[in-house]
Design a protein around this motif. Structure first.
Motif, PDB file in Angstrom:
ATOM      1  N   ALA A 155       0.836  -1.208   0.000  1.00  0.00           N
ATOM      2  CA  ALA A 155       0.000   0.000   0.000  1.00  0.00           C
ATOM      3  C   ALA A 155       0.865   1.250   0.000  1.00  0.00           C
ATOM      4  CB  ALA A 155      -0.919  -0.009   1.220  1.00  0.00           C
ATOM      5  N   ILE A 156       1.943   1.217   0.775  1.00  0.00           N
ATOM      6  CA  ILE A 156       2.848   2.370   0.822  1.00  0.00           C
ATOM      7  C   ILE A 156       3.551   2.550  -0.520  1.00  0.00           C
ATOM      8  CG2 ILE A 156       4.964   3.262   1.880  1.00  0.00           C
ATOM      9  CD1 ILE A 156       4.027   1.975   4.497  1.00  0.00           C
ATOM     10  N   VAL A 157       3.983   1.445  -1.120  1.00  0.00           N
ATOM     11  CA  VAL A 157       4.629   1.518  -2.439  1.00  0.00           C
ATOM     12  C   VAL A 157       3.643   2.062  -3.478  1.00  0.00           C
ATOM     13  CG1 VAL A 157       5.624   0.162  -4.316  1.00  0.00           C
ATOM     14  CG2 VAL A 157       6.270  -0.326  -1.951  1.00  0.00           C
ATOM     15  N   ALA A 158       2.409   1.567  -3.436  1.00  0.00           N
ATOM     16  CA  ALA A 158       1.388   2.029  -4.381  1.00  0.00           C
ATOM     17  C   ALA A 158       1.107   3.512  -4.198  1.00  0.00           C
ATOM     18  CB  ALA A 158       0.104   1.222  -4.203  1.00  0.00           C
ATOM     19  N   VAL A 197      -6.651   0.803  -4.320  1.00  0.00           N
ATOM     20  CA  VAL A 197      -7.602   0.792  -5.438  1.00  0.00           C
ATOM     21  C   VAL A 197      -8.136   2.193  -5.694  1.00  0.00           C
ATOM     22  CG1 VAL A 197      -9.844  -0.083  -6.227  1.00  0.00           C
ATOM     23  CG2 VAL A 197      -8.229  -1.625  -5.100  1.00  0.00           C
ATOM     24  N   TRP A 198      -8.356   2.965  -4.629  1.00  0.00           N
ATOM     25  CA  TRP A 198      -8.823   4.349  -4.784  1.00  0.00           C
ATOM     26  C   TRP A 198      -7.798   5.174  -5.559  1.00  0.00           C
ATOM     27  CZ3 TRP A 198      -6.980   9.165  -3.465  1.00  0.00           C
ATOM     28  CH2 TRP A 198      -7.878  10.224  -3.621  1.00  0.00           C
ATOM     29  N   ILE A 199      -6.526   5.034  -5.190  1.00  0.00           N
ATOM     30  CA  ILE A 199      -5.470   5.749  -5.907  1.00  0.00           C
ATOM     31  C   ILE A 199      -5.465   5.372  -7.376  1.00  0.00           C
ATOM     32  CG2 ILE A 199      -2.957   6.008  -6.139  1.00  0.00           C
ATOM     33  CD1 ILE A 199      -2.775   5.701  -3.103  1.00  0.00           C
ATOM     34  N   ALA A 200      -5.610   4.088  -7.656  1.00  0.00           N
ATOM     35  CA  ALA A 200      -5.623   3.616  -9.041  1.00  0.00           C
ATOM     36  C   ALA A 200      -6.812   4.201  -9.810  1.00  0.00           C
ATOM     37  CB  ALA A 200      -5.674   2.094  -9.071  1.00  0.00           C
ATOM     38  N   SER A 201      -7.983   4.262  -9.168  1.00  0.00           N
ATOM     39  CA  SER A 201      -9.166   4.784  -9.847  1.00  0.00           C
ATOM     40  C   SER A 201      -8.987   6.253 -10.223  1.00  0.00           C
ATOM     41  CB  SER A 201     -10.412   4.603  -8.965  1.00  0.00           C
ATOM     42  OG  SER A 201     -10.364   5.467  -7.835  1.00  0.00           O
ATOM     43  N   VAL A 256       5.333  11.062  -7.141  1.00  0.00           N
ATOM     44  CA  VAL A 256       6.599  11.560  -6.633  1.00  0.00           C
ATOM     45  C   VAL A 256       7.722  11.328  -7.636  1.00  0.00           C
ATOM     46  CG1 VAL A 256       8.335  11.308  -4.811  1.00  0.00           C
ATOM     47  CG2 VAL A 256       5.901  11.264  -4.232  1.00  0.00           C
ATOM     48  N   ILE A 257       7.741  10.127  -8.248  1.00  0.00           N
ATOM     49  CA  ILE A 257       8.794   9.791  -9.215  1.00  0.00           C
ATOM     50  C   ILE A 257       8.218   9.713 -10.625  1.00  0.00           C
ATOM     51  CG2 ILE A 257      10.460   8.045  -9.931  1.00  0.00           C
ATOM     52  CD1 ILE A 257      10.856   7.326  -7.037  1.00  0.00           C
ATOM     53  N   VAL A 258       7.179   8.904 -10.795  1.00  0.00           N
ATOM     54  CA  VAL A 258       6.545   8.763 -12.099  1.00  0.00           C
ATOM     55  C   VAL A 258       5.045   8.965 -11.947  1.00  0.00           C
ATOM     56  CG1 VAL A 258       8.276   7.175 -12.990  1.00  0.00           C
ATOM     57  CG2 VAL A 258       6.292   6.268 -11.777  1.00  0.00           C
ATOM     58  N   GLY A 259       4.373   9.154 -13.053  1.00  0.00           N
ATOM     59  CA  GLY A 259       2.931   9.302 -12.991  1.00  0.00           C
ATOM     60  C   GLY A 259       2.507  10.726 -12.664  1.00  0.00           C
ATOM     61  N   THR A 260       1.228  10.884 -12.455  1.00  0.00           N
ATOM     62  CA  THR A 260       0.636  12.202 -12.208  1.00  0.00           C
ATOM     63  C   THR A 260       0.299  12.355 -10.740  1.00  0.00           C
ATOM     64  OG1 THR A 260      -0.376  12.089 -14.407  1.00  0.00           O
ATOM     65  CG2 THR A 260      -1.227  13.754 -12.889  1.00  0.00           C
ATOM     66  N   PRO A 261       0.662  13.487 -10.116  1.00  0.00           N
ATOM     67  CA  PRO A 261       0.258  13.719  -8.729  1.00  0.00           C
ATOM     68  C   PRO A 261      -1.259  13.628  -8.585  1.00  0.00           C
ATOM     69  CG  PRO A 261       1.901  15.325  -9.395  1.00  0.00           C
ATOM     70  CD  PRO A 261       1.502  14.574 -10.635  1.00  0.00           C
ATOM     71  N   ILE A 262      -1.717  13.138  -7.439  1.00  0.00           N
ATOM     72  CA  ILE A 262      -3.152  12.940  -7.218  1.00  0.00           C
ATOM     73  C   ILE A 262      -3.938  14.213  -7.501  1.00  0.00           C
ATOM     74  CG2 ILE A 262      -4.887  12.615  -5.412  1.00  0.00           C
ATOM     75  CD1 ILE A 262      -3.802  10.017  -6.321  1.00  0.00           C
TER      76      ILE A 262
END
Length: 292
Positions: free
Chosen positions: A32-35, A114-118, A42-48
């Motif tokens: 969960a912490i890694v996800a 799952v919420w973060i992924a959505s 922080v490193i890749v992807g889009t900030p929430i």
């Protein structure tokens, strides 16, 4: 002989289940912490706050907390990891309280991921039922914590404290998430001013905080996290766009109400405990007098 063998087999099965539970809670907390680390951008992807078209950003709705509010996630994750490590120790393996908490803790961590992924997948509408489910799971955990006492101060901090912070924050996060979904869907409030709706939502969040305070006997952690979120709503509305003094003041009042209710509930709980202790001491004294 058969009976003894049966009891031994049952004991072995329960022992394996306990070990499995400990490992699953520990692994799920790490994942969960890694996800969250990856999903936060922080490193890749889009900030929430930039995902889902920025609908969860600090200036997206009147109920959106300021960016600084999300620092509490670091505390929550550290607390949940500390709990996961602590509950994995051999001393907690057969503890009935941990048996009742473990799988619900795992469910909460999975739902959070799952919420973060959505959100990252721009599935904003789906994020709402997910965070509502997370809130329900955390309420279930709160029921278990309320119904059973921690063995020591360490458990009170890593279990009750960490889960309490988690619950308090998700209360305000659910309110912000619901508001973001409605605004994104074009909800116009049935002709009512948006500030009226904002005050109503904050009142509901405050009512939830008051209910948790009296239901939980004045537990500090949920109130602390919820008040933190409410104060950051106030900061955002008083210093950022969309600016709303009415909403900012209402958020500060809501935070003060939650804090006051928690203090009152805690005093009442302590007085009830002292009365109970006094009654027990009196009963022991009377028994000794009669027997003497």
């Amino acid at each position: 002989m058969t009976t003894a063998a049966s009891h031994s087999s049952i004991g072995d099965t329960a022992g394996r289940r306990d070990v499995a539970r400990q490992l699953v809670v520990l692994i799920s907390s790490v994942l969960a912490i890694v996800a969250a680390f990856i999903g936060s951008g922080v490193i890749v992807g889009t900030p929430i706050q930039d995902a889902a078209g920025g609908t969860l950003d600090a200036d997206s709705t009147l109920i959106a907390p300021g960016t600084g509010a999300f620092r509490i996630w670091s505390v929550i994750y550290v607390g949940m990891l500390a709990y996961a490590v602590w509950q994995a120790l051999p001393a907690q393996r057969h503890d009935e309280r941990q048996r009742r908490l473990g799988w619900w803790v795992t469910a909460s961590l999975v739902l959070n991921a799952v919420w973060i992924a959505s959100v990252q997948l721009d599935l904003l509408a789906l994020s709402l039922p997910i965070i509502v489910a997370l809130l329900v799971v955390l309420c279930r955990l709160f029921v278990i914590l309320r119904g059973t006492a921690p063995k020591n101060r360490v458990e009170a901090v890593v279990a009750d404290g960490s889960i309490g912070l988690y619950l308090g924050w998700v209360v305000i996060a659910t309110a912000a998430n619901a508001t973001a979904v409605l605004v994104a869907a074009g909800f116009e409030g049935f002709g009512l001013d948006p500030e009226i709706w904002a005050v109503l939502v904050l009142a509901v969040a405050a009512a939830a905080g008051v209910a948790l305070a009296f239901w939980g006997g004045g537990r500090v952690a949920p109130a602390l996290a919820l008040s933190w979120g409410l104060c950051w709503v106030a900061v955002a509305r008083l210093t950022d766009e969309p600016r709303s003094v009415t909403t900012g003041v209402a958020a500060l009042i809501a935070a003060a109400v939650v804090a006051a209710a928690t203090a009152i509930a805690r005093v009442r709980q302590e007085r009830a405990r002292q009365r109970s202790t006094g009654d027990e001491s009196s009963a022991v004294s009377d028994e000794r007098a009669v027997s003497g």
